[in-house]
Design a protein around this motif. Sequence first.
Motif, PDB file in Angstrom:
ATOM      1  N   ASP A  47      54.502  52.844  32.784  1.00 21.43           N
ATOM      2  CA  ASP A  47      53.901  54.166  32.695  1.00 21.43           C
ATOM      3  C   ASP A  47      53.289  54.573  34.034  1.00 21.43           C
ATOM      4  OD1 ASP A  47      54.570  54.405  30.008  1.00 21.43           O
ATOM      5  OD2 ASP A  47      52.715  53.413  29.364  1.00 21.43           O
ATOM      6  N   GLY A  48      52.856  55.834  34.087  1.00 24.98           N
ATOM      7  CA  GLY A  48      52.146  56.313  35.257  1.00 24.98           C
ATOM      8  C   GLY A  48      52.960  57.279  36.093  1.00 24.98           C
ATOM      9  N   TRP A  49      52.293  57.846  37.098  1.00 25.59           N
ATOM     10  CA  TRP A  49      52.934  58.847  37.946  1.00 25.59           C
ATOM     11  C   TRP A  49      52.277  58.854  39.309  1.00 25.59           C
ATOM     12  CZ3 TRP A  49      57.394  61.156  37.477  1.00 25.59           C
ATOM     13  CH2 TRP A  49      57.706  62.250  38.287  1.00 25.59           C
ATOM     14  N   ASP A  50      53.064  59.092  40.345  1.00 24.83           N
ATOM     15  CA  ASP A  50      52.570  59.197  41.711  1.00 24.83           C
ATOM     16  C   ASP A  50      53.318  60.346  42.383  1.00 24.83           C
ATOM     17  OD1 ASP A  50      52.604  58.743  44.663  1.00 24.83           O
ATOM     18  OD2 ASP A  50      51.357  57.005  44.140  1.00 24.83           O
ATOM     19  N   ALA A  51      52.615  61.446  42.631  1.00 27.59           N
ATOM     20  CA  ALA A  51      53.261  62.653  43.149  1.00 27.59           C
ATOM     21  C   ALA A  51      53.892  62.420  44.512  1.00 27.59           C
ATOM     22  CB  ALA A  51      52.242  63.790  43.223  1.00 27.59           C
ATOM     23  N   ASP A  52      53.248  61.628  45.357  1.00 25.48           N
ATOM     24  CA  ASP A  52      53.800  61.375  46.695  1.00 25.48           C
ATOM     25  C   ASP A  52      55.093  60.566  46.609  1.00 25.48           C
ATOM     26  OD1 ASP A  52      51.735  62.756  47.900  1.00 25.48           O
ATOM     27  OD2 ASP A  52      50.518  60.957  48.260  1.00 25.48           O
ATOM     28  N   ALA A  53      55.127  59.591  45.696  1.00 29.11           N
ATOM     29  CA  ALA A  53      56.336  58.775  45.537  1.00 29.11           C
ATOM     30  C   ALA A  53      57.483  59.624  44.989  1.00 29.11           C
ATOM     31  CB  ALA A  53      56.051  57.599  44.604  1.00 29.11           C
ATOM     32  N   PHE A  54      57.173  60.539  44.088  1.00 28.96           N
ATOM     33  CA  PHE A  54      58.199  61.442  43.576  1.00 28.96           C
ATOM     34  C   PHE A  54      58.786  62.277  44.706  1.00 28.96           C
ATOM     35  CE2 PHE A  54      59.311  65.748  42.210  1.00 28.96           C
ATOM     36  CZ  PHE A  54      60.305  65.482  41.279  1.00 28.96           C
ATOM     37  N   ALA A  57      53.495  52.926  38.614  1.00 28.39           N
ATOM     38  CA  ALA A  57      53.431  54.389  38.646  1.00 28.39           C
ATOM     39  C   ALA A  57      54.228  54.936  39.820  1.00 28.39           C
ATOM     40  CB  ALA A  57      51.981  54.847  38.727  1.00 28.39           C
ATOM     41  N   GLU A  58      54.146  54.266  40.941  1.00 27.03           N
ATOM     42  CA  GLU A  58      54.880  54.701  42.132  1.00 27.03           C
ATOM     43  C   GLU A  58      56.381  54.532  41.926  1.00 27.03           C
ATOM     44  OE1 GLU A  58      55.160  53.363  46.822  1.00 27.03           O
ATOM     45  OE2 GLU A  58      53.229  53.195  45.758  1.00 27.03           O
ATOM     46  N   LEU A  59      56.775  53.432  41.297  1.00 24.27           N
ATOM     47  CA  LEU A  59      58.200  53.171  41.081  1.00 24.27           C
ATOM     48  C   LEU A  59      58.787  54.147  40.064  1.00 24.27           C
ATOM     49  CD1 LEU A  59      58.131  49.268  40.996  1.00 24.27           C
ATOM     50  CD2 LEU A  59      58.808  50.742  42.898  1.00 24.27           C
ATOM     51  N   ARG A  60      58.041  54.436  39.018  1.00 26.33           N
ATOM     52  CA  ARG A  60      58.522  55.382  38.007  1.00 26.33           C
ATOM     53  C   ARG A  60      58.734  56.765  38.618  1.00 26.33           C
ATOM     54  NH1 ARG A  60      58.469  55.674  32.489  1.00 26.33           N
ATOM     55  NH2 ARG A  60      58.387  57.762  31.580  1.00 26.33           N
ATOM     56  N   ALA A  61      57.753  57.211  39.390  1.00 22.26           N
ATOM     57  CA  ALA A  61      57.857  58.515  40.024  1.00 22.26           C
ATOM     58  C   ALA A  61      58.992  58.545  41.041  1.00 22.26           C
ATOM     59  CB  ALA A  61      56.534  58.883  40.686  1.00 22.26           C
ATOM     60  N   ARG A  62      59.191  57.443  41.761  1.00 23.36           N
ATOM     61  CA  ARG A  62      60.274  57.400  42.734  1.00 23.36           C
ATOM     62  C   ARG A  62      61.628  57.511  42.035  1.00 23.36           C
ATOM     63  NH1 ARG A  62      61.284  56.417  47.954  1.00 23.36           N
ATOM     64  NH2 ARG A  62      63.286  55.467  48.510  1.00 23.36           N
ATOM     65  N   LEU A  63      61.788  56.811  40.914  1.00 20.84           N
ATOM     66  CA  LEU A  63      63.038  56.905  40.159  1.00 20.84           C
ATOM     67  C   LEU A  63      63.299  58.356  39.750  1.00 20.84           C
ATOM     68  CD1 LEU A  63      65.456  55.808  38.585  1.00 20.84           C
ATOM     69  CD2 LEU A  63      63.889  55.258  36.699  1.00 20.84           C
ATOM     70  N   SER A  64      62.290  59.012  39.218  1.00 18.40           N
ATOM     71  CA  SER A  64      62.453  60.414  38.834  1.00 18.40           C
ATOM     72  C   SER A  64      62.810  61.265  40.041  1.00 18.40           C
ATOM     73  CB  SER A  64      61.159  60.931  38.192  1.00 18.40           C
ATOM     74  OG  SER A  64      61.289  62.282  37.814  1.00 18.40           O
ATOM     75  N   ALA A  75      55.355  69.582  30.803  1.00 19.00           N
ATOM     76  CA  ALA A  75      55.237  68.534  31.812  1.00 19.00           C
ATOM     77  C   ALA A  75      56.510  68.443  32.653  1.00 19.00           C
ATOM     78  CB  ALA A  75      54.937  67.198  31.149  1.00 19.00           C
ATOM     79  N   LEU A  76      57.669  68.456  32.011  1.00 19.45           N
ATOM     80  CA  LEU A  76      58.929  68.355  32.739  1.00 19.45           C
ATOM     81  C   LEU A  76      59.189  69.630  33.544  1.00 19.45           C
ATOM     82  CD1 LEU A  76      61.296  66.510  33.309  1.00 19.45           C
ATOM     83  CD2 LEU A  76      62.427  67.410  31.265  1.00 19.45           C
ATOM     84  N   SER A  77      58.820  70.776  32.993  1.00 19.00           N
ATOM     85  CA  SER A  77      58.979  72.024  33.732  1.00 19.00           C
ATOM     86  C   SER A  77      58.160  71.994  35.016  1.00 19.00           C
ATOM     87  CB  SER A  77      58.543  73.212  32.870  1.00 19.00           C
ATOM     88  OG  SER A  77      59.434  73.420  31.798  1.00 19.00           O
ATOM     89  N   ASP A  78      56.960  71.440  34.943  1.00 22.32           N
ATOM     90  CA  ASP A  78      56.114  71.342  36.138  1.00 22.32           C
ATOM     91  C   ASP A  78      56.761  70.466  37.201  1.00 22.32           C
ATOM     92  OD1 ASP A  78      54.148  73.006  35.144  1.00 22.32           O
ATOM     93  OD2 ASP A  78      52.894  71.371  34.399  1.00 22.32           O
ATOM     94  N   ALA A 138      59.428  70.449  42.418  1.00 18.60           N
ATOM     95  CA  ALA A 138      60.557  70.049  43.261  1.00 18.60           C
ATOM     96  C   ALA A 138      61.200  71.260  43.923  1.00 18.60           C
ATOM     97  CB  ALA A 138      61.581  69.285  42.428  1.00 18.60           C
ATOM     98  N   LEU A 139      61.382  72.329  43.163  1.00 16.78           N
ATOM     99  CA  LEU A 139      62.029  73.526  43.698  1.00 16.78           C
ATOM    100  C   LEU A 139      61.133  74.257  44.694  1.00 16.78           C
ATOM    101  CD1 LEU A 139      63.653  74.693  40.374  1.00 16.78           C
ATOM    102  CD2 LEU A 139      64.909  74.218  42.480  1.00 16.78           C
TER     103      LEU A 139
END
Length: 296
Positions: A185-192, A225-232, A259-262, A267-268
Amino acid sequence: MTTQAEWIAVDWGTSKLRVWAMSGGEVLATAHSDKGMSKLAKPEFETALLELVEDWLGAGQTDVIACGMVGARQGWVEAPYSEVPAPALAPQPIQVPDTDARLRVFVVPGLKQMKPADVMRGEETQVGGFLSLKHDWDGVLCLPGTHTKWVHVSANEAVSFRTFMTGEVFEMLSEQSVLRHSIKDGWDADAFAAGMDVTLSRPETLAAELFSIRASDLLLATPSAELRARLSGLLIGAELAASRAYWLGQQIAVIGDSALSDVYATALRAQGAQVDIADCEEMTLAGLTAARNLLG
């Protein structure tokens, strides 16, 4: 107080059934179940619907307008696809024969594209709902989800579209591949953002970058969290690279789970795109309302 529906809106997907008691465009009540299309045989659809809506029915006939996989070949009734370019909502929904005398059930047809081959069921109702609220809007609609749709609309028609299995690929990689040991779980905006930048500019590196997620876990103890966001980010970056002809220089609206729309909007916007976000449930109900109005 007992709710009596003027008509009933239905979003019937593969895994879920959602219904709304409606009065004009106003929601009076809502209900849902896990009796999606994939769990039912044809004789079971009416029973599954009545379990949720029977208390909303009056003495006469009540119109039911449904969208989604209920109109697939394996659904309640097959609603043949309309071929693009075409209005998102077919001029006449398909009526389900031999229903309970208290019901008149109609299914909204999906859309098809012959080259490159593509289909949609359910999303066309959100597209139609969006256009019913924003007449003469020209641009691109992004509908993120398990199978993300990019739809070019102009002159109140769906001109072309393309589907990306990004959401399903993310789920498979994070739950069934070797990456399941690293993705939690988790999220990292910079990794994404970093992952997206890699595949947006060099999508051919995707397969190698995916394995680097596992290696980063093993060798560098990179946080989950960093790995999950990077995958996305890697997957959405590759999608944006492939869909560039749709979104580059276009007015864009994203219709989906908030959440997904955000995530897609972020990204766009990072690419300088002008992006609005529309609520998917609101667009579905607007589309089903517009489809009901086609009945006359």
